[in-house]
Design a protein around this motif. Structure first.
Motif, short mmCIF file in Angstrom:
data_model
loop_
_atom_site.label_atom_id
_atom_site.label_comp_id
_atom_site.label_asym_id
_atom_site.label_seq_id
_atom_site.Cartn_x
_atom_site.Cartn_y
_atom_site.Cartn_z
N VAL A 9 0.86 -1.18 0.00
CA VAL A 9 0.00 0.00 0.00
C VAL A 9 0.89 1.23 0.00
N TRP A 10 0.83 1.99 -1.08
CA TRP A 10 1.52 3.28 -1.16
C TRP A 10 0.57 4.29 -0.53
N SER A 11 1.03 5.00 0.50
CA SER A 11 0.15 5.91 1.22
C SER A 11 0.93 7.11 1.74
N THR A 34 3.69 -1.15 3.77
CA THR A 34 3.36 0.23 3.44
C THR A 34 4.59 0.94 2.91
N ILE A 35 4.40 1.68 1.84
CA ILE A 35 5.43 2.60 1.36
C ILE A 35 4.85 3.99 1.56
N ASP A 36 5.44 4.73 2.49
CA ASP A 36 4.96 6.07 2.85
C ASP A 36 5.61 7.10 1.92
N VAL A 37 4.78 7.84 1.21
CA VAL A 37 5.30 8.85 0.28
C VAL A 37 5.36 10.24 0.91
N THR A 38 4.94 10.34 2.19
CA THR A 38 4.97 11.63 2.88
C THR A 38 6.40 12.18 2.86
N ASN A 39 6.56 13.37 2.34
CA ASN A 39 7.87 14.03 2.26
C ASN A 39 8.91 13.24 1.45
N ARG A 44 7.00 9.37 -5.05
CA ARG A 44 5.92 9.78 -5.95
C ARG A 44 6.39 9.73 -7.40
N ASP A 45 7.67 10.00 -7.62
CA ASP A 45 8.24 9.88 -8.96
C ASP A 45 8.14 8.44 -9.46
N ILE A 46 8.33 7.50 -8.56
CA ILE A 46 8.20 6.07 -8.93
C ILE A 46 6.77 5.78 -9.35
N LEU A 47 5.80 6.27 -8.58
CA LEU A 47 4.39 6.06 -8.96
C LEU A 47 4.09 6.68 -10.31
#
Length: 91
Positions: A9-11, A34-39, A44-47
């Motif tokens: 889950v990317w969150s 979980t992969i946390d994209v916060t900061n 996010r570039d990967i997504l």
């Protein structure tokens, strides 16, 4: 016997829908990472590179290196993607 499936889950922190997805998985007794994209703009570039989006949640469900991604909002999309895996899951 097939390898167990995995869920990622990317969150991000403060994302209400991300928490709904995680709660749904807990209720279904589905382990997830979980992969946390916060900061973490690099995540996010990967997504963006993989799916053409930068928003979360993104749920990846797979087995043996083959993953299906759920990028649409709505628990029903996650549930539908899980069906083939849950029907073969042994407890």
């Amino acid at each position: 016997m097939a390898n167990p499936f995995s869920v990622i889950v990317w969150s991000k922190q403060g994302c209400h829908y991300c928490e709904e997805v995680k709660q749904f998985l807990k209720e279904k007794q589905v382990d997830y990472q979980t992969i946390d994209v916060t900061n973490h703009d690099d995540r996010r570039d990967i997504l963006e590179a993989k799916y053409g989006i930068r928003h979360v949640p993104v749920v990846e469900i797979g087995q043996d290196g083959i993953y299906k991604s759920v990028i649409d909002f709505g628990i029903q999309h996650v549930e539908k993607a899980l069906v083939p895996f849950l029907s073969t899951k042994t407890n």
